[in-house]
Motif scaffolding. Structure first.
Motif, mmCIF file in Angstrom:
data_model
loop_
_atom_site.group_PDB
_atom_site.id
_atom_site.type_symbol
_atom_site.label_atom_id
_atom_site.label_comp_id
_atom_site.label_asym_id
_atom_site.label_seq_id
_atom_site.Cartn_x
_atom_site.Cartn_y
_atom_site.Cartn_z
ATOM 1 N N VAL A 52 0.991 -1.194 0.124
ATOM 2 C CA VAL A 52 0.234 -0.334 0.021
ATOM 3 C C VAL A 52 1.338 1.087 0.226
ATOM 4 O O VAL A 52 0.522 2.472 -1.001
ATOM 5 N N GLU A 53 2.063 1.217 1.036
ATOM 6 C CA GLU A 53 2.772 2.179 0.985
ATOM 7 C C GLU A 53 3.501 2.606 -0.359
ATOM 8 O O GLU A 53 3.922 3.935 -0.419
ATOM 9 N N LEU A 54 3.741 1.179 -1.471
ATOM 10 C CA LEU A 54 4.392 2.128 -2.249
ATOM 11 C C LEU A 54 3.622 2.005 -3.649
ATOM 12 O O LEU A 54 3.689 3.125 -4.025
ATOM 13 N N ILE A 55 1.940 1.277 -3.302
ATOM 14 C CA ILE A 55 1.611 2.397 -4.709
ATOM 15 C C ILE A 55 1.019 4.065 -4.272
ATOM 16 O O ILE A 55 1.291 4.382 -5.211
ATOM 17 N N ALA A 56 0.237 4.214 -2.618
ATOM 18 C CA ALA A 56 0.518 5.482 -2.408
ATOM 19 C C ALA A 56 2.184 6.360 -2.480
ATOM 20 O O ALA A 56 1.754 7.585 -3.626
ATOM 21 N N ARG A 57 3.445 5.987 -3.188
ATOM 22 C CA ARG A 57 4.435 6.952 -3.016
ATOM 23 C C ARG A 57 4.927 7.205 -4.988
ATOM 24 O O ARG A 57 4.558 7.872 -5.157
ATOM 25 N N ARG A 58 3.878 6.230 -5.345
ATOM 26 C CA ARG A 58 4.266 6.240 -6.947
ATOM 27 C C ARG A 58 3.069 7.372 -6.978
ATOM 28 O O ARG A 58 3.010 7.973 -8.257
ATOM 29 N N PHE A 59 1.516 7.359 -6.154
ATOM 30 C CA PHE A 59 1.045 8.284 -7.045
ATOM 31 C C PHE A 59 1.125 9.661 -6.436
ATOM 32 O O PHE A 59 0.745 10.582 -6.983
ATOM 33 N N ARG A 60 1.903 9.371 -5.919
ATOM 34 C CA ARG A 60 2.235 10.755 -4.477
ATOM 35 C C ARG A 60 3.357 12.227 -6.392
ATOM 36 O O ARG A 60 3.456 13.066 -6.101
ATOM 37 N N ALA A 61 3.955 10.689 -6.837
ATOM 38 C CA ALA A 61 5.045 11.151 -7.652
ATOM 39 C C ALA A 61 4.273 11.302 -8.271
ATOM 40 O O ALA A 61 4.958 12.669 -9.337
ATOM 41 N N LEU A 62 3.115 10.727 -9.090
ATOM 42 C CA LEU A 62 2.568 11.830 -10.033
ATOM 43 C C LEU A 62 1.358 12.961 -9.502
ATOM 44 O O LEU A 62 1.122 13.096 -10.704
ATOM 45 N N GLY A 63 1.438 13.389 -8.625
ATOM 46 C CA GLY A 63 0.522 14.194 -8.440
ATOM 47 C C GLY A 63 0.875 15.655 -8.371
ATOM 48 O O GLY A 63 0.302 16.307 -7.921
ATOM 49 N N GLU A 64 2.174 15.421 -9.668
ATOM 50 C CA GLU A 64 2.029 17.256 -9.255
ATOM 51 C C GLU A 64 1.739 17.284 -11.004
ATOM 52 O O GLU A 64 2.103 16.724 -11.491
ATOM 53 N N PRO A 65 1.462 18.398 -11.352
ATOM 54 C CA PRO A 65 1.104 18.781 -13.170
ATOM 55 C C PRO A 65 2.694 18.936 -13.618
ATOM 56 O O PRO A 65 2.703 18.841 -14.613
ATOM 57 N N MET A 66 4.100 19.927 -12.703
ATOM 58 C CA MET A 66 4.744 19.955 -13.790
ATOM 59 C C MET A 66 5.313 18.601 -13.760
ATOM 60 O O MET A 66 5.274 18.111 -14.714
ATOM 61 N N ARG A 67 5.037 17.402 -13.088
ATOM 62 C CA ARG A 67 5.616 15.604 -13.272
ATOM 63 C C ARG A 67 4.616 15.697 -14.557
ATOM 64 O O ARG A 67 5.525 14.588 -15.230
#
Length: 113
Positions: A12-27
């Motif tokens: 769950v933590e790994l999945i959440a980390r991946r989604f957080r990494a994608l959660g910025e418009p610039m990224r």
């Protein structure tokens, strides 16, 4: 591959980390540009009309999440998409948004008549 249910906490933590990494418009903008092929920080800075520090910070997050890879050549570092599945995820989200916008547009046009 089927995911276990319930999901183990480390997963769950790994999945959440991946989604957080994608959660910025610039990224998302960086990933969109990198779909064309690898690029340096300078090329990305020019393409996205932002600062080198901003691009570098976001690239580092995507790199640490395993979404991007980096290769050094001389004094330059070239970034590319390491996990192509992230592009499929973006396309799925875009397809869902397109359907939602079409439905909203149909509703608005229906009420305007």
């Amino acid at each position: 591959m089927a995911l276990p249910h319930p999901l183990p906490d480390p997963l769950v933590e790994l999945i959440a980390r991946r989604f957080r990494a994608l959660g910025e418009p610039m990224r998302i903008r960086l990933l969109d540009r990198l779909r064309e092929g690898e690029a340096t920080v300078l090329e990305l800075t020019d393409a996205l009309d932002t600062s080198q520090q901003n691009v570098s910070r976001h690239l580092q997050v995507l790199l640490e999440a395993g979404i991007l890879s980096r290769r050094k050549h001389g004094t330059y570092a070239y970034y590319s998409i390491a996990d192509e599945a992230v592009l499929g995820l973006c396309e799925q989200v875009c397809g869902t948004l397109q359907r939602q916008f079409a439905e909203l547009n149909a509703l608005v046009e229906g009420t305007a008549r």
